[in-house]
Design a protein around this motif. Structure first.
Motif, short mmCIF file in Angstrom:
data_model
loop_
_atom_site.label_atom_id
_atom_site.label_comp_id
_atom_site.label_asym_id
_atom_site.label_seq_id
_atom_site.Cartn_x
_atom_site.Cartn_y
_atom_site.Cartn_z
N SER A 118 0.84 -1.19 0.00
CA SER A 118 0.00 0.00 0.00
C SER A 118 0.88 1.25 0.00
O SER A 118 0.58 2.24 -0.68
N THR B 250 1.40 6.80 -6.85
CA THR B 250 0.28 7.64 -7.29
C THR B 250 0.70 9.09 -7.50
O THR B 250 0.21 9.76 -8.40
N GLN C 194 -3.98 -2.77 -14.71
CA GLN C 194 -4.78 -2.86 -13.49
C GLN C 194 -4.22 -1.93 -12.41
O GLN C 194 -4.98 -1.27 -11.70
N GLU D 131 -5.69 1.36 -10.43
CA GLU D 131 -5.67 1.47 -8.98
C GLU D 131 -5.08 2.82 -8.55
O GLU D 131 -5.59 3.46 -7.63
N ARG E 294 -7.67 5.44 -8.73
CA ARG E 294 -8.59 5.34 -7.60
C ARG E 294 -7.97 5.89 -6.31
O ARG E 294 -8.62 6.57 -5.53
N ALA F 283 -4.17 4.39 -0.10
CA ALA F 283 -3.94 3.15 -0.83
C ALA F 283 -4.21 1.97 0.09
O ALA F 283 -4.12 2.09 1.31
N SER G 55 -3.83 -2.48 0.46
CA SER G 55 -3.32 -3.74 -0.07
C SER G 55 -3.71 -4.88 0.86
O SER G 55 -3.43 -4.85 2.06
#
Lengths: 256, 256
Positions: A136, A143, A171, A175, A178, A185, A187
């Motif tokens: 995460s 990001t 994918q 993410e 998002r 984040a 995970s």
DNA sequence: ACCATTGGTTCATATAATAAACCGATATGG
DNA sequence: CCATATCGGTTTATTATATGAACCAATGGT
């Protein structure tokens, strides 16, 4: 590759699980000639970056790095600030917390704290390198990283650490989008089989992401209520650290 | 000099009083060609040992050193141990305390603590390099250093920091002998005009001296009673730290 | 007693580091 | 507002430095 880069890349071989390395082993792992490694390590030792210890002359990280680290913390006190927050946050939530730092396109654990609340907990390793795609923290950092780093990371084959690790670049890009919308984040079993973690980015010196704060708990313990608390707390704290570091959340992702 | 050594020696130019340095200035202070410095700094930056900041592209110590520092502390936790003791000792005595560390024939401040007891106090600088001949810490370390280092230090001309600084090699050698007999070093106005300090050596990994613990007070405040307390405390604490570090006092000086 | 390792060293060869001159940008100051 | 100085960074022919195969000596296991 330049000679200096070769010398410095030798230091990257040292880790928590391999804190002492012999000459031949360094040669093997680096792919460089033994004589070359010998001279490079001698240069590093001369400046205190490594030292030889014991009868078997193994190398380990030397005292010289501490002076530089003290100097670094005097100007960018991320670790000392993180230490406090990580400790009190672990206590508050009752789970393991950690702050990682990005450097040279790598993410590594800077400091962490355990909570005494439960008998089982997520355990950490000192200075461990965290994969961007499988943690995460890594996703939170990615990001807000510049496109060049994102591309570099996602263009290489991604290690499928567990059956749940997402390794499809497309994918992951979805993410990241998002994450930038939600602000955190997440995970679940992406790095270690039984670990559920949430993370939020930390910024310093403007809108440059410098690391991430994360909370990690055993999967079985994360119910809806705990998850909500983790998410709220990690974002809140990350913003606090960002403020202290003189950073700011960018209005839109891709800071550089 | 090897290329690697040149690169690493550039890092030595950074200090608490000069935490950011530009390209031209680095070239000037190192005596190396600007193009050379540029390439070396680029190599260092690539590995996170330095980073460039701001519009004027000044260099400063980078985040990469933190990973190594964390790794170092995981195996040789001198700083984290020293931090505790330095803090409680400062409180106990009511004066400034610090622990310094020897690396590559240099001594530099690793951590320090102030006491709130008095309005005036001895102030410290992060990661400051301490001269061996002019500080109690330096003398304490030198006393238990190998002859090669002692000779190297005393063969160069010694900086007369204050009118009270002892710069005569023979006189210093005599002092080293006395220190090994007493078990502590003392300096009155040798480094800073108004500072009276006492120090004791710290050993780690056998009988190798790795640094020193010191207490520093304004000269005017050090009466007989305080001086006795400082001397007793500094030796006592240094021994405690030595024990924790798995070190031992050598039976006779000159450890190597 | 032997072979396989280890850390360390040697030296001819090849490669990488170097330094002067140059560039464009920014700032300084008359 | 133009001239100048200084900055970070770049180029390229020259030269110094890094390299690696082979070689020691020492240690340790079989």
């Amino acid at each position: 590759m330049g000679t200096t880069s070769k010398a410095l890349s030798l230091l990257r071989l040292f880790s928590s699980s391999q804190p002492e390395i012999g000459l031949t082993e360094l040669s093997r792992q680096s792919g460089m000639n033994k004589a070359t490694v010998y001279r490079l390590m001698s240069d590093l030792a001369e400046h205190g970056f490594v030292e030889q210890v014991g009868a078997d002359r193994m190398y380990r990280i030397g005292p010289g790095v501490m002076r530089l680290a003290v100097l670094r913390e005097a100007t960018v006190p991320l670790r000392s600030i993180a230490k406090e927050h990580v400790r009190s946050l672990a206590e508050e939530i009752g789970e393991t917390t950690h702050v990682s730092q990005v450097s040279s396109g790598e993410l590594s654990t800077l400091t962490y704290a355990y909570s005494a609340k439960h008998g089982t907990r997520v355990t950490m390793e000192d200075a461990e390198r965290l994969p961007f795609h499988a943690t995460s923290s890594g996703l939170a950092v990615l990001t807000y990283s510049n496109a060049a780093l994102v591309d570099a990371i996602l263009s290489k084959p991604l290690d499928k650490r567990t059956p749940h690790t997402i390794v499809d670049p497309l994918q992951i890009r979805g993410e990241l989008k998002r994450i930038s919308e939600r602000g955190y984040a997440e995970s679940v079993s992406g790095f270690e089989q039984d670990v559920h973690s949430v993370a939020a980015p930390i910024f310093a010196g403007g809108v440059t992401v410098c690391g991430a704060l994360a909370i990690a708990a055993p999967v079985g313990r994360v119910n809806g209520a705990l998850r909500s608390r983790m998410i709220a707390a990690v974002q809140d704290r990350a913003r606090m650290i960002t403020d202290i570091m003189g950073g700011a959340m960018p209005v839109s992702p891709d800071s550089a």
